[in-house]
Design a protein around this motif. Structure first.
Motif, PDB file in Angstrom:
ATOM      1  N   LEU A 129       6.986  -3.326   7.033  1.00 17.87           N
ATOM      2  CA  LEU A 129       6.106  -2.328   6.415  1.00 17.87           C
ATOM      3  C   LEU A 129       4.650  -2.524   6.837  1.00 17.87           C
ATOM      4  O   LEU A 129       3.918  -1.548   7.049  1.00 17.87           O
ATOM      5  N   ASP A 130       4.226  -3.771   6.956  1.00 21.95           N
ATOM      6  CA  ASP A 130       2.848  -4.053   7.362  1.00 21.95           C
ATOM      7  C   ASP A 130       2.566  -3.518   8.769  1.00 21.95           C
ATOM      8  O   ASP A 130       1.526  -2.886   9.006  1.00 21.95           O
ATOM      9  N   PHE A 132       4.113  -1.137  10.345  1.00 17.38           N
ATOM     10  CA  PHE A 132       4.141   0.329  10.296  1.00 17.38           C
ATOM     11  C   PHE A 132       2.859   0.889   9.688  1.00 17.38           C
ATOM     12  O   PHE A 132       2.248   1.815  10.245  1.00 17.38           O
ATOM     13  N   CYS A 133       2.445   0.338   8.547  1.00 20.40           N
ATOM     14  CA  CYS A 133       1.268   0.859   7.849  1.00 20.40           C
ATOM     15  C   CYS A 133      -0.015   0.638   8.642  1.00 20.40           C
ATOM     16  O   CYS A 133      -0.870   1.532   8.720  1.00 20.40           O
ATOM     17  N   VAL A 134      -0.153  -0.546   9.243  1.00 20.68           N
ATOM     18  CA  VAL A 134      -1.364  -0.842  10.012  1.00 20.68           C
ATOM     19  C   VAL A 134      -1.481   0.101  11.202  1.00 20.68           C
ATOM     20  O   VAL A 134      -2.554   0.652  11.485  1.00 20.68           O
ATOM     21  N   THR A 135      -0.384   0.311  11.902  1.00 19.77           N
ATOM     22  CA  THR A 135      -0.392   1.212  13.057  1.00 19.77           C
ATOM     23  C   THR A 135      -0.705   2.635  12.640  1.00 19.77           C
ATOM     24  O   THR A 135      -1.530   3.326  13.262  1.00 19.77           O
ATOM     25  N   LEU A 136      -0.071   3.097  11.563  1.00 18.43           N
ATOM     26  CA  LEU A 136      -0.266   4.468  11.091  1.00 18.43           C
ATOM     27  C   LEU A 136      -1.700   4.701  10.622  1.00 18.43           C
ATOM     28  O   LEU A 136      -2.332   5.697  11.004  1.00 18.43           O
ATOM     29  N   VAL A 137      -2.213   3.792   9.807  1.00 13.48           N
ATOM     30  CA  VAL A 137      -3.560   3.957   9.247  1.00 13.48           C
ATOM     31  C   VAL A 137      -4.620   3.898  10.345  1.00 13.48           C
ATOM     32  O   VAL A 137      -5.537   4.730  10.387  1.00 13.48           O
ATOM     33  N   ASN A 157      -7.436  -3.948   9.558  1.00 18.72           N
ATOM     34  CA  ASN A 157      -6.389  -3.387   8.707  1.00 18.72           C
ATOM     35  C   ASN A 157      -5.193  -4.326   8.598  1.00 18.72           C
ATOM     36  O   ASN A 157      -4.547  -4.406   7.544  1.00 18.72           O
ATOM     37  N   MET A 161      -3.691  -5.927   5.044  1.00 19.16           N
ATOM     38  CA  MET A 161      -2.279  -5.752   4.703  1.00 19.16           C
ATOM     39  C   MET A 161      -1.597  -7.107   4.513  1.00 19.16           C
ATOM     40  O   MET A 161      -0.730  -7.255   3.646  1.00 19.16           O
ATOM     41  N   SER A 165       0.292  -8.446   1.180  1.00 18.37           N
ATOM     42  CA  SER A 165       1.646  -9.009   1.249  1.00 18.37           C
ATOM     43  C   SER A 165       1.681 -10.418   0.667  1.00 18.37           C
ATOM     44  O   SER A 165       2.599 -10.766  -0.094  1.00 18.37           O
ATOM     45  N   ILE A 194      -8.729   1.703   2.911  1.00 23.42           N
ATOM     46  CA  ILE A 194      -8.071   2.875   3.509  1.00 23.42           C
ATOM     47  C   ILE A 194      -8.873   4.144   3.225  1.00 23.42           C
ATOM     48  O   ILE A 194      -9.091   4.984   4.110  1.00 23.42           O
TER      49      ILE A 194
END
Length: 245
Positions: A129-130, A132-137, A157, A161, A165, A194
């Motif tokens: 999840l980390d 995915f979220c870091v890349t997306l944000v 970012n 994250m 975690s 964010i």
């Protein structure tokens, strides 16, 4: 005791002023108030905290220096696009270091064998999840950033994250008041960062200034409160207690 309470009241008032200034786009004044607040918070922690930890202290000091550097940047000569903005990189690197101090504060108190034995699956899920979220944000602001700025934002970012975690794993393992307060503070930090990213690079909405600054103030309130407590070690969950009963 009176001075202790007075400093706390002043800090709460300054926190409210900071939120208002950031919300109304008085960023220079807001940055100055934020720096003053962090100086007072560091003094409050050093003088009136019985069980001080070096990692939390250096978190406060490093974050304070980063905030002062951000404030100084408003009075520095304007930097051309082809030149390096040392204030931008310096402040963000210091913010990253400050969060690393927080992460280290938690990690050094965990028993890795016990944590991985009990929480192996949640840890793997969090890592996925980390990423995915870091890349997306970070990708949401890619068009507004240079290659080096993008790399710095990605690392920034990633660190926050990881902080979230680690805070979540710490709470799942310990299940005590200190860990839940640290987790809430970490969640507020992630929300603040964010929303701040969206405020500066994506949306021109003044309401976001109120929101991200509010979350930042709340995060430091929870971080300070938890710093006054001690870890009580792994605690049985309510469900486990009911089974034993």
């Amino acid at each position: 005791m009176f001075i202790n309470r007075l400093v706390k009241v002043v800090l709460l008032l300054l926190g409210g002023v900071f939120v208002l200034l950031q919300g109304f786009a008085f960023e220079v004044e807001g940055s100055a108030v934020g720096a003053i607040s962090l100086v007072l918070l560091a003094i409050l922690y050093c003088i009136w905290t019985k069980n001080k930890t070096k990692f939390f202290f250096w978190f406060l000091v490093t974050f304070m220096v980063a905030q002062l550097l951000s404030y100084a940047a408003y009075y520095a000569p304007e930097v051309d696009e082809i030149k390096v903005d040392y204030y931008y990189y310096g402040a963000n690197i210091l913010y990253i270091i400050s969060y690393l101090f927080l992460i280290t504060r938690i990690v050094t108190e965990l028993k890795f064998k016990a944590v991985f034995k009990e929480l192996a699956i949640p840890i793997v899920v969090l890592i996925v999840l980390d990423v995915f979220c870091v890349t997306l944000v970070t990708d949401t602001a890619q068009r507004a950033l240079s290659v080096y700025e993008y790399s710095l934002e990605f690392v920034y970012n990633a660190v926050i994250m990881v902080l979230l975690s680690v805070a979540l794993i710490n709470y799942m393992y310990r299940n005590d008041n200190k860990s839940i307060l640290f987790l809430i503070g970490s969640i507020c930090i992630v929300f603040s960062e964010i929303i701040q990213l969206a405020y500066y690079y994506i949306l021109e909405d003044k309401n976001l200034g109120f929101i991200y600054s509010f979350f930042l103030v709340v995060a430091f309130i929870f971080f300070y409160i938890q710093s006054q407590l001690q870890f009580t070690g792994p605690e049985p969950t309510y469900y486990d207690e009911q089974l034993e009963a």
